[in-house]
Design a protein around this motif. Structure first.
Motif, PDB file in Angstrom:
ATOM      1  N   ARG B  36       0.873  -1.184   0.000  1.00 22.68           N
ATOM      2  CA  ARG B  36       0.000   0.000   0.000  1.00 22.68           C
ATOM      3  C   ARG B  36       0.902   1.223   0.000  1.00 22.68           C
ATOM      4  O   ARG B  36       1.895   1.261   0.730  1.00 22.68           O
ATOM      5  N   THR B  37       0.569   2.218  -0.827  1.00 20.72           N
ATOM      6  CA  THR B  37       1.443   3.390  -0.953  1.00 20.72           C
ATOM      7  C   THR B  37       1.430   4.222   0.322  1.00 20.72           C
ATOM      8  O   THR B  37       0.485   4.176   1.096  1.00 20.72           O
ATOM      9  N   THR B  59       8.387  -6.886   1.699  1.00 18.20           N
ATOM     10  CA  THR B  59       9.322  -7.170   2.786  1.00 18.20           C
ATOM     11  C   THR B  59       9.625  -8.668   2.805  1.00 18.20           C
ATOM     12  O   THR B  59       8.702  -9.488   2.828  1.00 18.20           O
ATOM     13  N   VAL B  60      10.918  -9.013   2.744  1.00 20.62           N
ATOM     14  CA  VAL B  60      11.326 -10.414   2.696  1.00 20.62           C
ATOM     15  C   VAL B  60      12.274 -10.707   3.851  1.00 20.62           C
ATOM     16  O   VAL B  60      13.331 -10.066   3.968  1.00 20.62           O
ATOM     17  N   ASN B  61      11.895 -11.635   4.707  1.00 21.74           N
ATOM     18  CA  ASN B  61      12.707 -12.013   5.881  1.00 21.74           C
ATOM     19  C   ASN B  61      13.128 -10.772   6.673  1.00 21.74           C
ATOM     20  O   ASN B  61      14.277 -10.637   7.098  1.00 21.74           O
ATOM     21  N   GLY B  62      12.201  -9.842   6.816  1.00 21.60           N
ATOM     22  CA  GLY B  62      12.447  -8.647   7.617  1.00 21.60           C
ATOM     23  C   GLY B  62      13.090  -7.505   6.866  1.00 21.60           C
ATOM     24  O   GLY B  62      13.183  -6.390   7.380  1.00 21.60           O
ATOM     25  N   ARG B  81       3.460  -8.553   3.247  1.00 25.20           N
ATOM     26  CA  ARG B  81       2.917  -7.379   2.562  1.00 25.20           C
ATOM     27  C   ARG B  81       3.467  -6.133   3.239  1.00 25.20           C
ATOM     28  O   ARG B  81       3.724  -6.128   4.440  1.00 25.20           O
ATOM     29  N   GLN B  82       3.647  -5.077   2.455  1.00 26.46           N
ATOM     30  CA  GLN B  82       4.312  -3.894   2.977  1.00 26.46           C
ATOM     31  C   GLN B  82       3.385  -2.686   2.984  1.00 26.46           C
ATOM     32  O   GLN B  82       2.653  -2.433   2.028  1.00 26.46           O
ATOM     33  N   GLU B  83       3.464  -1.930   4.089  1.00 26.38           N
ATOM     34  CA  GLU B  83       2.718  -0.671   4.203  1.00 26.38           C
ATOM     35  C   GLU B  83       3.709   0.486   4.092  1.00 26.38           C
ATOM     36  O   GLU B  83       4.714   0.500   4.799  1.00 26.38           O
ATOM     37  N   GLY B  84       3.424   1.427   3.214  1.00 25.64           N
ATOM     38  CA  GLY B  84       4.249   2.639   3.133  1.00 25.64           C
ATOM     39  C   GLY B  84       5.714   2.329   2.903  1.00 25.64           C
ATOM     40  O   GLY B  84       6.067   1.536   2.039  1.00 25.64           O
TER      41      GLY B  84
END
Lengths: 384, 89
Positions: B36-37, B59-62, B81-84
């Motif tokens: 999400r942007t 995000t992969v393995n932190g 999944r990544q936020e911002g």
């Protein structure tokens, strides 16, 4: 087509000239062979700095310009991310620091606000900064702007007066002069424009425009790369740069020069500059530059070692042999005015440049003496 | 040799083929958007697919901001999944 003045170049300098001229009541046509901010402006960082200017005509212009920028941002409702964040110049060695402190003393006598920051106080301004620095100077007058948005909004403000027109993808192919040698028209790929005045705001390509009008202007490109990191939460709060940046800007060395210049943007990315090299109009990315800029930035902000670079961009800083811009009427061609050659300071100096160009065109008293920026100063016969 | 790799998306079990990119495996598994942007909270997934646009960050393995279109899936990867910005500002 006709206009009181044709401005060649829709970068930030051309945009400031357009707005100032339109507000002064002149009819204006801005032409650019590309898009708005597609040349010199789009390759820069958007610095509005007094901190890197030594006492002299460029510093006087910069002080006037930063005040005019603040006024424009107020008038245009904060549409281009003008951020009065202040600049922090840091030194890694005591010898550099002593030089920086002397430089700041000289600047203070010219109206620059410069606050000495001891090594142990640096972290109050920048919590993530290296603990190995010997000290710094804080310049609260330094600002940053998003230069592409600034150019676009200033041209929009000019158009809003009803007196300015923008023509993009419009290449200037010739500049006509009448029997007396004065400007009579600008020929473009989209037709001829009758006019008595031309403002050359073509940045790095200002010399080509001057040649079309029949005069020589020694403006050359100095390539600079900027690295862009992944977006982060706010971690770098000011424009932070190493004290040797000032020496590099003033240098006449043709080889690669780099110094750490680090700042955050409102988008969250961190911009890392600044390199300078004289390699003509070659935009090929040089990994040696990327490595050097990265290493120098990490020396100032160690946390950057774990931050990803997303991309790089580069541009050409238009420089003259004496590192001063060319601003004002060209006595060799009646009706021709120049507003180019600002090197890496074009965004910062744009507001004052547009201001005095409009004054020169309308015959108003000039806010600043233009003699140091005279276009004819490079002529062998010129007595300065 | 086993051709199937197991990894997780937000803790949920997923499979991929050896050599597949994270983006390829996610799309094959039915996920079209995984970020999400940071300003308008808009969904993002693969746009260019060749590492240029940085839209498919994940995000992969932190580690935040990995390009899903370039990173190969490895056995046991914890993909989130990544936020911002991915740094939980």
């Amino acid at each position: 087509m006709n206009a009181d003045v044709v401005i060649i170049g829709a970068g930030v300098v051309g945009a400031c000239c357009a707005r100032a001229c339109a507000e002064a009541g002149l009819s204006v046509i801005v032409v650019d062979r590309g898009a708005v901010a597609s040349g010199t402006t789009g390759g820069g960082e958007g610095n509005i700095l007094v901190s890197d200017k030594e006492p002299g005509p460029e510093l006087d212009l910069a002080l006037l310009s930063r005040d005019l920028w603040a006024q424009m941002a107020g008038a245009l409702g904060d549409s281009f991310e003008l951020d009065p964040k202040g600049g922090l110049v840091v030194a890694a060695r005591s010898e550099t620091y002593e030089h920086l402190l002397r430089f700041a003393d000289e600047q203070r006598s010219c109206g620059v606000i410069a606050e000495t920051v001891a090594a142990w106080d640096l972290a109050q301004l920048e919590p993530r900064i290296s603990r190995d620095l010997v000290g710094g100077v804080f310049y609260p007058q330094d600002m940053q702007v998003q230069p592409m948005m600034a150019a676009a909004h200033l041209i929009e403000a000019a158009r809003a007066t009803g007196r300015a027109t923008l023509m993009t993808d419009c290449t200037v192919t010739g500049i006509d002069r009448d029997a007396a040698g004065a400007i009579s028209a600008v020929r473009t790929s989209q037709g001829s424009i009758s006019t008595r005045h031309v403002v050359n705001a073509a940045g790095t390509w200002g010399g080509e425009i001057a040649a079309l009008a029949g005069v020589e202007l020694p403006i050359l490109p100095r390539r600079g790369f900027i690295l862009v990191t992944e977006p982060l939460p706010p971690v770098v709060h000011h424009k932070v740069y190493a004290a040797d940046y000032v020496a590099n800007v003033a240098s006449d060395n043709a080889g690669l020069e780099t110094s750490a210049v680090i700042e955050g943007t409102q988008a969250g990315t961190i911009l890392i500059g600044a390199s300078r090299e004289r390699v003509g109009f070659d935009k090929t990315l040089d990994w040696g530059v990327v490595r050097r800029l990265s290493r120098q930035a990490i020396e100032v902000f160690p946390f950057l070692a774990d931050v990803q670079l997303l991309r790089t961009y580069g541009g050409f800083r238009p420089y003259c042999p004496d590192h001063l811009p060319v601003i004002g009427p060209d006595p060799r061609v009646p009706g021709l005015l120049h507003a180019c050659g600002h090197e890496g300071a074009g965004v910062g100096l744009a507001a004052a440049t547009g201001h005095v160009i409009a004054q020169a065109l309308t015959g108003a008293p000039l806010s600043i003496d233009l003699a140091p920026f005279a276009p004819e100063r490079f002529e062998a016969s010129h007595v300065g | 040799m086993s051709d199937e790799i197991r990894f997780t998306l937000d803790g949920e079990g997923m499979t991929a083929r050896t050599g597949q990119s994270i983006a390829g495996a996610l799309i094959a598994g039915g996920a079209m958007s995984w970020r999400r942007t940071r300003f308008d909270d808009r969904p993002r997934g693969v746009f260019c697919g060749i590492g240029a646009c940085f839209d498919c960050l994940i995000t992969v393995n932190g580690e935040a901001n990995v390009r899903a279109c370039l990173a190969q899936v490895r056995e046991g990867d914890r993909v989130e999944r990544q936020e911002g910005t991915g740094y939980g500002e």
